[in-house]
Scaffold this motif. Structure first.
Motif, PDB file in Angstrom:
ATOM      1  N   HIS B 250       0.710  -1.433  -0.099  1.00 45.69           N
ATOM      2  CA  HIS B 250      -0.011  -0.123  -0.049  1.00 45.69           C
ATOM      3  C   HIS B 250       0.844   1.065  -0.332  1.00 45.69           C
ATOM      4  N   HIS B 255       0.331   3.667  -3.050  1.00 42.04           N
ATOM      5  CA  HIS B 255       0.605   5.308  -3.011  1.00 42.04           C
ATOM      6  C   HIS B 255       1.459   6.100  -4.223  1.00 42.04           C
ATOM      7  N   MET B 359      -6.522   3.942  -5.057  1.00 41.49           N
ATOM      8  CA  MET B 359      -5.470   2.032  -5.574  1.00 41.49           C
ATOM      9  C   MET B 359      -7.228   1.357  -5.743  1.00 41.49           C
ATOM     10  N   CYS B 452      -7.773   4.342   4.221  1.00 42.58           N
ATOM     11  CA  CYS B 452      -6.333   4.890   3.429  1.00 42.58           C
ATOM     12  C   CYS B 452      -7.155   6.620   3.054  1.00 42.58           C
ATOM     13  N   GLY B 453      -5.987   7.143   3.733  1.00 40.25           N
ATOM     14  CA  GLY B 453      -6.545   9.133   3.151  1.00 40.25           C
ATOM     15  C   GLY B 453      -5.344   9.723   2.257  1.00 40.25           C
TER      16      GLY B 453
HETATM   17 ZN   LIG Z   1      -3.001   4.890   1.919  1.00 36.84          ZN
END
Ligand SMILES: [Zn+2]
Lengths: 454, 482
Positions: B250, B255, B359, B452-453
């Motif tokens: 991740h 990213h 993603m 996820c941000g």
């Molecule tokens: Zn993330």
């Protein structure tokens, strides 16, 4: 924006629709806009209008919580029914089935509300973005950032007679300026927040970031290790945000997860940290999400762990009562401070560096996270302005470090604090008014030196 | 609804938009949390509204509202155009979209057991039994279990004639035990930290986790960690479990392959990427064993859907092939800049937010190292770390540090001493370059990552990561002073 009397009507309708032993109606509204720029141009530009009602019912110590953003009469009845149905199928939970009574404390419903900020136009934000971009272009930097304005409203009523409302505006401008995106590329940063848009000086922010980005050109590596540091206000606020998240909560303290050993010395006697939602020099939030006035809570007093913040449930278990720091029900994270202040020292900000023989200047930290909550060990990167200090002067720009450091330990050796403070919105939660700090030792555990790290 | 769509698109067109799209979204979520033997939280939330995105003279504007009425569609479309005109005043390069063909289509997540139809009693029974099993282990301070359900019903329509209706259903759950003493807090989660496992699908996925079955060992490990020695410091061979491999993918692959990050448009918040486009097709990202795909079609993945929020069909595309960078996560705006078409990874979290490159399911293909036990048996000196508790990575996604809940020293092919607070740190291409073994399909799990941000205002993303345990040589572990 929903008119004020309709907000009261929404709360009344929700309370009237419920037959539970106790009912709480929480109205939150957000009317905000954000103009985002990168590569010297505006690339995203958004606006949002939303309002939501959350209903918490407690019936025979069984709790149900439901939320909706459908706020016509039918929507209000439906959300009450949904919360009630959940409670009826629930199991009793006396530990959590607590709803506050009115505590007689007043609050200012409009503290921090500036009409001109609430009505700020897209043109006004674009003008600010252009000023920042121009400053970056002047130094040959790629400029990115965001300029946001908005108004948030919280209104709460419960069947015990609590009724409160608060609205505040906020404006925030931040920028990162980079000399391309390659290894060791220079970058600079500046950031400001206020309740009043008029206090945001876009040209000054652009100038600060551009100057810093320009002086970061040609950054070189320095071996990781323990160094004296000057932490700018951005860096101090970034660490404080994580301390607030992991340790200043009454729930974390009750469960033994917090580093806050009340009554014990935790940091240097130069350090005092408190939360105060009614201080107009912050971005005020005068009530919490259970409708109680936020009290000032002295968290760390002259370096001694003094108190943690509470909501109605943790406050009743601790015997202190709520301090007015509830999050929206069911609040699994417990209460949280949102308006954090750190006392300034008596050293002029520009003089902080003169006491440093050999050390590192840190503009801010990036991607901080918790390694160990009870020791308050955090890790993260330096970013956007890291410099070597020798004999009281900045001598060269440095590639970014990773740190891994217990924060109470680092703040046990405070050599000096800046005499002025800056108001900074947190990256995720709350706002922070803090000084810059000179610390005796900070543990840098890694460095990113080149492309692929070679 | 059709009236609202027509009004929005007509108004945008009339006011000068060269392109417009509208998303009408209703998201429902339910959550149950049991803590220390009591039902701590039972929540139900609904949020509905629409967002209109317009392109005027090559610049974007967006506005959104919760009032689902045709008159409001006119107002919001006009506001979006006005905002776009403000964007034009600070424009360098006009936006150009790829030529993805507009489609009319529907998609629904397949599921057996609607997670909203399963009774609160049934869900509570699982959580209460798991709680009781954790409670029988002496020394546990906090026991927590949760189940979640989500349903997103959304319609996408564009001025070029696309019309897509989708229903995405999610289910998940997990348990966690916390042990505390004067100086330590130790947690163990099952099957993963941060809420457990979440999938697109029905409640059958939650039942398959066997939370009750795993409760006792979960609690026992939390207690054992309190008195375990501190993780040693130094360079060691490292094996990480599939949950930690998932997070490693991740942060260090997902990213940095987001093409908007690569182009600098996230620079002011999350950062940029070391995977610049000059490296496409040539950069050695990892060892020959490393193959990573972005698969939005993987059954059950939390990043699985029919179409993204620009109307592009879900696809499976390679990002890393035999260790070489071969692809990016793209959008209609970014893909043409590398001569490609969007591979469909532009998604928004709510109706009130714009789509960003997010993603999908970023999956590491399984290898041939057999089972986890085979891999440990094949390792002379090393450390095995399991279930993430801490993560941090720099803005270009090179310098990372992770902490896990538990570690075990490996000696002569055997898992030996348990150690607490294990951490490891590294530099992305060097770390993936040191990958010399990946376990097989039997150990491969498609993990959901629900937190996820990205972006400003920040948006949550629901994404997935298929991963198997893997080994990395000579990694720096045990970072910092303890
Ligand atoms: Zn993330």
């Amino acid at each position: 924006m929903v008119a004020g009397d309709r907000v009261d009507e929404i709360l009344d309708l929700a309370l009237a629709a419920s037959t539970a032993d106790a009912t709480e109606a929480l109205y939150t509204a957000e009317d905000s806009a954000l103009t985002r720029f990168a590569n010297n141009q505006i690339h995203q530009n958004v606006r949002e209008h939303d309002a939501a009602l959350q209903v918490r019912v407690i019936d025979q110590q069984r709790i149900g919580v439901a939320g909706t953003n459908r706020l016509d009469d039918a929507g209000i009845r439906e959300v009450v029914e949904r919360a009630t149905a959940i409670a009826q199928r629930s199991e009793p939970n006396p530990r959590a089935a607590v709803m506050p009574e009115p505590d007689g404390r007043g609050h200012d419903p409009d503290l921090g509300f500036v009409a001109a900020t609430a009505d700020a136009s897209a043109d006004r934000r674009a003008e600010g973005a252009r000023a920042v971009i121009a400053a970056g272009e002047d130094k040959g930097l790629q400029t990115s950032g965001s300029f946001s304005t908005g108004v948030g409203t919280v209104a709460v009523a419960n069947s015990h007679g609590v009724r409160a409302r608060h609205r505040a505006t906020r404006a925030k401008l931040l920028t990162v300026m980079m000399d391309g995106y390659g290894a060791g590329a220079a970058s600079g940063y500046a950031h400001a927040g206020a309740t009043d848009l008029a206090e945001i000086d876009a040209e000054a922010i652009g100038r600060d970031a551009a100057t810093k980005g320009d002086t970061m050109r040609g950054a070189g590596p320095l071996d990781p290790g323990e160094y004296e540091v000057i932490l700018e206000e951005h860096a101090v606020a970034g660490l404080l945000e994580y301390l607030a998240y992991i340790g200043f909560s009454g729930l974390a303290h009750e469960e033994g997860r917090s580093f806050m050993d009340l009554g014990q010395r935790l940091m240097s006697e130069k350090v005092s940290i408190w939360d105060d939602g009614a201080d107009p020099t912050g971005i005020p939030s005068t009530i919490d999400f259970e409708g109680l006035a936020r009290q000032r809570v002295d968290l760390i007093d002259d370096g001694i762990a003094h108190a943690v913040v509470h909501d109605a449930a943790t406050g009743s278990r601790a015997g202190t009562g709520s301090t007015g720091h509830a999050l929206p029900a069911p609040s699994l994270y417990g209460p949280m401070p949102f308006n954090v202040f750190m006392a300034p020292g008596d050293t002029a900000r520009t003089d902080l560096i003169t006491g440093v023989k050999r050390g590192v200047w840190v503009t801010r930290f990036h991607y901080v996270n918790v390694v160990h909550p009870k020791k308050a060990i955090l890790t993260g990167m330096t970013k956007d302005g890291t410099f070597l200090i020798e004999d009281g002067q900045i001598t060269r720009p440095l590639m970014n470090f990773r740190f891994t450091q217990s924060i109470p330990e680092a703040f046990s050796d405070v050599r000096a604090l800046g005499a002025s403070t800056m108001l900074l919105p947190g990256e995720f939660l709350g706002t922070y008014r803090v000084p810059a700090a000179h610390l005796g030792s900070f543990n840098f555990t890694g460095v990113t030196s080149g492309e692929g790290g070679e | 609804m059709n009236d609202l769509i027509d009004r929005a698109l007509d108004t945008a067109d009339r006011l000068g938009a060269q392109y417009a799209d509208i998303r009408i979204v209703e998201r429902r979520s339910e959550g149950l949390t049991v803590k220390n033997g009591a039902l701590e939280a039972a929540t139900s939330n609904v949020s509905a509204g629409f967002g209109i995105r317009v392109l005027v003279n090559g610049a974007w504007g967006f506005s959104s509202s919760a009032h689902l009425e045709p008159g409001e569609a006119d107002r919001i479309a006009a506001e979006a155009v006005e905002i776009a005109r403000a964007s034009v005043t600070a424009q360098k390069e006009p936006v150009e979209l790829d030529d993805t063909a507009p489609v009319t289509a529907t998609f629904r997540t397949p599921y057996a057991d609607d997670p909203f139809a399963v009774s609160l009693d049934d869900k509570l029974k699982i959580l209460m039994e798991a709680d009781a099993a954790m409670g029988r282990v002496p020394g546990i301070a906090i026991r927590e279990g949760n189940v979640v359900a989500g349903r997103e019903i959304k319609t996408f329509a564009s001025s070029t004639g696309a019309r897509i209706d989708q229903e995405i259903v999610e289910a998940g759950g997990g348990i966690e035990a916390t042990a505390v003493n004067d100086s330590e807090v130790q947690q163990r989660s099952y099957p993963n930290s941060f809420g457990g496992q979440v999938v697109t699908g029905g409640f059958e996925a939650v039942r398959a986790l066997d939370l009750v079955e795993h409760a006792q060992e979960t609690a026992e490990l939390a207690v054992a960690l309190l008195d375990a020695p501190q993780c040693p410091s130094g360079e060691m061979d490292l094996i990480i479990d599939s949950t930690q491999v998932a997070l490693q993918i991740h942060e260090s692959c997902g990213h940095p392959t987001e093409l908007d990050r690569v182009f600098g448009t996230e620079a002011s918040f999350a950062g940029t990427s070391f995977l610049t486009t000059d490296k496409l097709g040539s950069l050695r990202y990892g060892s020959e064993l490393v193959n990573i795909d972005a698969d939005a079609t993987a059954p059950g993945g939390l990043g699985t859907f029919g179409f993204d929020d620009e109307g592009v069909p879900a696809q499976n595309v390679p990002l890393i092939e035999n260790g070489i960078l071969v692809g990016y996560l793209t959008s209609r705006e970014t893909a043409p800049r590398i001569g490609r078409q969007s591979m469909g990874s532009s998604r928004a979290w709510t109706w009130s937010q714009i789509p960003l490159i997010r993603m999908t399911n970023i999956n590491l293909r399984p290898g041939n190292a057999g089972s986890l036990e085979d891999l440990i048996a094949d390792t002379r000196d090393g450390i095995y770390m399991s279930v993430n508790k801490s993560w941090s990575i720099d803005d270009r996604r090179l310098n990372f540090q992770f902490g896990d809940q538990a570690g075990w020293i490996i000696k002569n092919g055997k898992r030996t001493q348990l150690v607490k607070n294990p951490t490891y740190t590294g530099i992305t291409p060097r770390f993936w370059g040191s990958c010399d073994a990946i376990c097989g399909l039997d150990e491969w799990t498609l993990w959901g990552l629900p937190n996820c941000g990205k972006g400003e205002p920040m948006q949550i993303g629901h994404v997935g990561h298929g991963a198997a345990p893997a080994r990395f040589r000579n990694v720096q572990v045990g970072v910092g002073r303890w």
